[in-house]
Design an enzyme around this catalytic site. Structure first.
Site, PDB file in Angstrom:
ATOM      1  N   GLY A  15       0.810  -1.214   0.000  1.00 35.62           N
ATOM      2  CA  GLY A  15       0.000   0.000   0.000  1.00 35.62           C
ATOM      3  C   GLY A  15       0.838   1.256   0.000  1.00 35.62           C
ATOM      4  N   CYS A  16       2.152   1.101   0.085  1.00 37.09           N
ATOM      5  CA  CYS A  16       3.066   2.239   0.058  1.00 37.09           C
ATOM      6  C   CYS A  16       3.774   2.263  -1.279  1.00 37.09           C
ATOM      7  CB  CYS A  16       4.117   2.117   1.165  1.00 37.09           C
ATOM      8  SG  CYS A  16       3.433   2.203   2.808  1.00 37.09           S
ATOM      9  N   GLN A  17       3.913   3.440  -1.866  1.00 37.44           N
ATOM     10  CA  GLN A  17       4.674   3.560  -3.103  1.00 37.44           C
ATOM     11  C   GLN A  17       6.158   3.349  -2.806  1.00 37.44           C
ATOM     12  OE1 GLN A  17       4.424   7.376  -4.998  1.00 37.44           O
ATOM     13  NE2 GLN A  17       5.090   6.548  -6.957  1.00 37.44           N
ATOM     14  N   SER A  18       6.620   3.896  -1.679  1.00 37.13           N
ATOM     15  CA  SER A  18       8.007   3.695  -1.254  1.00 37.13           C
ATOM     16  C   SER A  18       8.146   2.301  -0.671  1.00 37.13           C
ATOM     17  CB  SER A  18       8.377   4.706  -0.172  1.00 37.13           C
ATOM     18  OG  SER A  18       8.195   6.009  -0.632  1.00 37.13           O
TER      19      SER A  18
END
Length: 150
Positions: free
Chosen positions: A64-67
């Site tokens: 759920g995190c781009q990073s």
């Protein structure tokens, strides 16, 4: 479970999650603009202890995190300690704030504590949609882990 030991957690810094949120509000009130607040977030992220390489795996990756964000949890209903790090400086700062509020607390306190500091310091309005989604995923993971231990 991984064989590598997790680093000692610097959290909690305050006796309760409510006091941690109050401290965060006070600290962010010192800064006049968002460029200063972003710099402060980056500085906070640098304070996070790194995770051992053994935890930087898909198993510990926060979806759920781009990073890239890796998170590990240890403990029980009486005390849950979260250890996390990101490859992004600002995201590491967001992690630091979340862990400051929730890590080292009981499952009951975690579940009972809304992340009010996000709106209170204006963070919600100043994050990109992808960072907002990542922060929501982090908070949901923390809450879910606490819920499982109740």
């Amino acid at each position: 479970m991984n064989a590598a030991a997790l680093p000692a957690s610097p959290f909690p810094l305050e006796p309760s999650a409510a006091q941690a949120q109050a401290a965060i509000r006070d600290e962010f009130a010192f800064f006049g603009d968002w460029s200063e607040r972003y710099q402060y977030l980056i500085d906070l992220g640098r304070k996070l202890p790194d995770l051992p390489q053994a935890y930087k795996t898909e198993e510990h990756r926060l979806l759920g995190c781009q990073s890239m964000v890796w998170i590990a949890v240890e403990g029980d209903a009486q005390r849950l300690d979260f250890h996390a790090i990101s490859d992004s400086a600002i995201v590491s700062g967001l992690i630091y704030l979340a862990l400051r509020v929730y890590s080292g607390r009981s499952a009951n306190e975690i579940v009972a504590t809304s992340a009010d500091y996000i709106a209170d310091i204006g963070l919600a309005k100043h994050l990109s949609p992808t960072r907002s989604n990542g922060l929501a995923a982090l908070l949901a993971f923390i809450r879910e882990q606490a819920q499982r231990r109740l």
